[in-house]
Design a protein around this motif. Structure first.
Motif, PDB file in Angstrom:
ATOM      1  N   TYR A  26       0.864  -1.167   0.000  1.00 32.67           N
ATOM      2  CA  TYR A  26       0.000   0.000   0.000  1.00 32.67           C
ATOM      3  C   TYR A  26       0.900   1.217   0.000  1.00 32.67           C
ATOM      4  N   SER A  27       0.369   2.337  -0.360  1.00 34.06           N
ATOM      5  CA  SER A  27       1.206   3.512  -0.498  1.00 34.06           C
ATOM      6  C   SER A  27       0.399   4.777  -0.252  1.00 34.06           C
ATOM      7  N   ALA A  28       0.820   5.568   0.729  1.00 38.05           N
ATOM      8  CA  ALA A  28       0.189   6.866   0.966  1.00 38.05           C
ATOM      9  C   ALA A  28       0.346   7.737  -0.266  1.00 38.05           C
ATOM     10  N   GLU A  29       1.451   7.569  -0.969  1.00 36.40           N
ATOM     11  CA  GLU A  29       1.700   8.321  -2.192  1.00 36.40           C
ATOM     12  C   GLU A  29       0.603   8.059  -3.218  1.00 36.40           C
ATOM     13  N   ASP A  30       0.224   6.809  -3.389  1.00 33.86           N
ATOM     14  CA  ASP A  30      -0.833   6.459  -4.339  1.00 33.86           C
ATOM     15  C   ASP A  30      -2.183   6.995  -3.881  1.00 33.86           C
ATOM     16  N   ILE A  31      -2.422   6.943  -2.583  1.00 37.27           N
ATOM     17  CA  ILE A  31      -3.683   7.457  -2.042  1.00 37.27           C
ATOM     18  C   ILE A  31      -3.801   8.949  -2.323  1.00 37.27           C
ATOM     19  N   PHE A  32      -2.728   9.696  -2.053  1.00 35.47           N
ATOM     20  CA  PHE A  32      -2.755  11.136  -2.285  1.00 35.47           C
ATOM     21  C   PHE A  32      -2.955  11.449  -3.771  1.00 35.47           C
ATOM     22  N   ALA A  33      -2.287  10.697  -4.625  1.00 33.77           N
ATOM     23  CA  ALA A  33      -2.424  10.929  -6.060  1.00 33.77           C
ATOM     24  C   ALA A  33      -3.860  10.691  -6.511  1.00 33.77           C
ATOM     25  N   GLU A  34      -4.508   9.680  -5.951  1.00 36.28           N
ATOM     26  CA  GLU A  34      -5.898   9.390  -6.288  1.00 36.28           C
ATOM     27  C   GLU A  34      -6.816  10.503  -5.806  1.00 36.28           C
ATOM     28  N   TRP A  35      -6.622  10.932  -4.569  1.00 39.84           N
ATOM     29  CA  TRP A  35      -7.453  12.013  -4.035  1.00 39.84           C
ATOM     30  C   TRP A  35      -7.250  13.296  -4.824  1.00 39.84           C
ATOM     31  N   GLN A  36      -6.008  13.570  -5.202  1.00 46.53           N
ATOM     32  CA  GLN A  36      -5.718  14.770  -5.990  1.00 46.53           C
ATOM     33  C   GLN A  36      -6.476  14.723  -7.312  1.00 46.53           C
ATOM     34  N   SER A  37      -6.474  13.566  -7.954  1.00 45.29           N
ATOM     35  CA  SER A  37      -7.176  13.408  -9.222  1.00 45.29           C
ATOM     36  C   SER A  37      -8.679  13.597  -9.048  1.00 45.29           C
ATOM     37  N   GLU A  38      -9.232  13.054  -7.962  1.00 48.02           N
ATOM     38  CA  GLU A  38     -10.668  13.169  -7.720  1.00 48.02           C
ATOM     39  C   GLU A  38     -11.079  14.616  -7.440  1.00 48.02           C
ATOM     40  N   LEU A  39     -10.279  15.304  -6.628  1.00 49.81           N
ATOM     41  CA  LEU A  39     -10.621  16.690  -6.302  1.00 49.81           C
ATOM     42  C   LEU A  39     -10.481  17.601  -7.517  1.00 49.81           C
ATOM     43  N   ALA A  40      -9.566  17.240  -8.433  1.00 47.04           N
ATOM     44  CA  ALA A  40      -9.381  18.055  -9.628  1.00 47.04           C
ATOM     45  C   ALA A  40     -10.631  18.038 -10.506  1.00 47.04           C
ATOM     46  N   GLU A  41     -11.428  16.972 -10.373  1.00 50.07           N
ATOM     47  CA  GLU A  41     -12.647  16.855 -11.172  1.00 50.07           C
ATOM     48  C   GLU A  41     -13.807  17.637 -10.560  1.00 50.07           C
ATOM     49  N   GLU A  42     -13.612  18.134  -9.344  1.00 41.87           N
ATOM     50  CA  GLU A  42     -14.669  18.895  -8.684  1.00 41.87           C
ATOM     51  C   GLU A  42     -14.369  20.394  -8.751  1.00 41.87           C
ATOM     52  N   ASP A  43     -15.403  21.194  -8.684  1.00 43.05           N
ATOM     53  CA  ASP A  43     -15.252  22.642  -8.755  1.00 43.05           C
ATOM     54  C   ASP A  43     -15.077  23.201  -7.349  1.00 43.05           C
ATOM     55  N   LEU A  44     -13.838  23.082  -6.835  1.00 41.48           N
ATOM     56  CA  LEU A  44     -13.567  23.545  -5.475  1.00 41.48           C
ATOM     57  C   LEU A  44     -12.594  24.716  -5.444  1.00 41.48           C
ATOM     58  N   ASP A  45     -12.170  25.201  -6.614  1.00 41.47           N
ATOM     59  CA  ASP A  45     -11.177  26.273  -6.643  1.00 41.47           C
ATOM     60  C   ASP A  45     -11.642  27.514  -5.902  1.00 41.47           C
ATOM     61  N   GLY A  46     -12.946  27.805  -5.975  1.00 42.82           N
ATOM     62  CA  GLY A  46     -13.449  29.007  -5.331  1.00 42.82           C
ATOM     63  C   GLY A  46     -13.826  28.821  -3.881  1.00 42.82           C
ATOM     64  N   LEU A  47     -13.562  27.632  -3.333  1.00 42.12           N
ATOM     65  CA  LEU A  47     -13.926  27.347  -1.947  1.00 42.12           C
ATOM     66  C   LEU A  47     -13.121  28.238  -1.006  1.00 42.12           C
ATOM     67  N   THR A  48     -13.817  29.017  -0.188  1.00 43.53           N
ATOM     68  CA  THR A  48     -13.129  29.918   0.735  1.00 43.53           C
ATOM     69  C   THR A  48     -12.909  29.238   2.077  1.00 43.53           C
ATOM     70  N   GLY A  49     -11.881  29.685   2.774  1.00 48.82           N
ATOM     71  CA  GLY A  49     -11.558  29.106   4.071  1.00 48.82           C
ATOM     72  C   GLY A  49     -11.436  30.166   5.125  1.00 48.82           C
ATOM     73  N   GLU A  50     -11.141  29.725   6.329  1.00 46.92           N
ATOM     74  CA  GLU A  50     -10.943  30.662   7.423  1.00 46.92           C
ATOM     75  C   GLU A  50      -9.699  30.272   8.198  1.00 46.92           C
ATOM     76  N   VAL A  51      -9.060  31.269   8.762  1.00 46.61           N
ATOM     77  CA  VAL A  51      -7.885  31.018   9.603  1.00 46.61           C
ATOM     78  C   VAL A  51      -8.373  30.607  10.984  1.00 46.61           C
ATOM     79  N   ALA A  52      -7.825  29.511  11.499  1.00 46.05           N
ATOM     80  CA  ALA A  52      -8.243  29.017  12.807  1.00 46.05           C
ATOM     81  C   ALA A  52      -7.050  28.392  13.508  1.00 46.05           C
ATOM     82  N   GLU A  53      -7.272  27.995  14.738  1.00 43.54           N
ATOM     83  CA  GLU A  53      -6.228  27.311  15.509  1.00 43.54           C
ATOM     84  C   GLU A  53      -6.744  25.942  15.901  1.00 43.54           C
ATOM     85  N   ARG A  54      -6.007  24.918  15.553  1.00 40.24           N
ATOM     86  CA  ARG A  54      -6.355  23.548  15.898  1.00 40.24           C
ATOM     87  C   ARG A  54      -5.168  22.915  16.624  1.00 40.24           C
TER      88      ARG A  54
END
Length: 325
Positions: free
Chosen positions: A207-235
């Motif tokens: 198994y490979s975290a590298e492969d998992i990240f590459a898959e997630w990156q590909s999936e998110l690229a297909e979604e329209d999330l570029d305009g998603l705004t965020g907020e600065v917080a402390e966790r």
């Protein structure tokens, strides 16, 4: 969004090529080979946290203009959009040497209900992957209650499966008639406190975290999330950017606002993951107690009174079984 987690969840060799079917095949490969070998015997007229690595932290002051100094820059008052930070986030994550991933995942989401007999597809289990990003030196474990757990470790390309878990998977894969002929308690005793060794033949871990990240990156690229705004917080004492995507599959992404923009958390309605020990995850060591497939087959054959001559051809049998998958 359909997101699958490791399978070799076991490339999942893996827990894993990023493709779910590939993960399942990778996990079942060692189990399937064992089942095929035992079936061959029966055919012979037989009735089968966040700490770093070993290095001490440097006490040297970073020189001016270095990356360390850049990482200490002030956190902006406003978070960039997800589109503005996403490319840099994936680049940083895929360039890391190691990471620890922990979380909860539904059995059906990772196809574990198909791997473990009797597990409820709605069951939620704990998953943990830690070690090198490419999976060559890493460990993955999953637990969804008694009888539905496993741990697989890859060290320098060689895979090891915790014996108690392997016995359960092996019996589930066998033909009913063969499984009835094999004493489960005996098989468990043979592999108790042992790690079953598999040669990865120079390939990356199962198994490979590298492969998992590459898959997630590909999936998110297909979604329209570029305009998603965020907020600065402390966790947990760390400045972060928090992005929330509302919709049928409500999700939250937490990205580090200090230093490298690593993904620190990912949560949706069905699962949640945290990411830590970036470039500092401990890599597993070779297990002390190791048992091979040959030794398992020989022990079972001896206990059942089956001939073991065919074990000399086990390598050819393994190659044939691999080709079928």
């Amino acid at each position: 969004m359909v997101r699958r987690f490791p399978g070799n969840l076991c490339n999942t060799g893996g827990m894993m090529n990023a493709n779910t079917a590939g993960h399942r095949t990778a996990l079942l490969k060692p189990v399937g080979l064992a089942a095929v070998a035992l079936l061959a015997l029966t055919a012979c007229d037989n009735p089968f946290d966040a700490s770093g690595g070993d290095s001490a932290p440097s006490t040297e002051e970073p020189a001016e203009g270095t990356e360390a100094e850049a990482g200490a820059e002030e956190v902006p008052e406003e978070a960039p959009t997800f589109g503005e930070i996403q490319e840099e986030m994936w680049e940083a994550m895929l360039a890391a040497d190691s990471v620890t991933i922990e979380g909860e995942v539904q059995a059906a989401e990772a196809d574990l209900d198909e791997l473990f007999e009797g597990i409820d597809e709605d069951a939620v289990g704990d998953i943990r992957i830690s070690g090198s990003l490419d999976g060559s030196d890493a460990e993955m474990s999953y637990s969804a209650g008694e009888g539905n757990a496993f741990t697989q470790r890859t060290v320098e390309g060689t895979e090891y499966f915790r014996g108690e878990d392997f016995g359960t998977l092996l019996l589930a894969e066998l033909d009913d008639e063969v499984a009835e002929a094999v004493d489960e308690d005996f098989l468990n005793r043979v592999m108790e406190d042992q790690w079953v060794e598999f040669s990865a033949e120079g390939e990356a871990g199962a198994y490979s975290a590298e492969d998992i990240f590459a898959e997630w990156q590909s999936e998110l690229a297909e979604e329209d999330l570029d305009g998603l705004t965020g907020e600065v917080a402390e966790r947990e004492g760390q400045e972060v950017f928090v992005y929330t995507a509302e919709g049928d599959d409500s999700r939250e992404y937490v990205v580090s606002a200090e230093g490298e923009p690593y993904l620190l958390a990912w949560e949706d309605e069905e699962s949640s993951y945290s990411f830590s020990q970036w470039d500092a995850a401990e890599q597993p060591e070779t297990p002390e107690n190791i048992i091979t497939l040959d030794e398992i087959f020989e022990a079972v054959a001896e206990e059942q009174g089956w001939p073991t001559d065919d074990l000399e051809d086990l390598d050819n049998l393994d190659e044939d079984a691999s080709g079928e998958q």
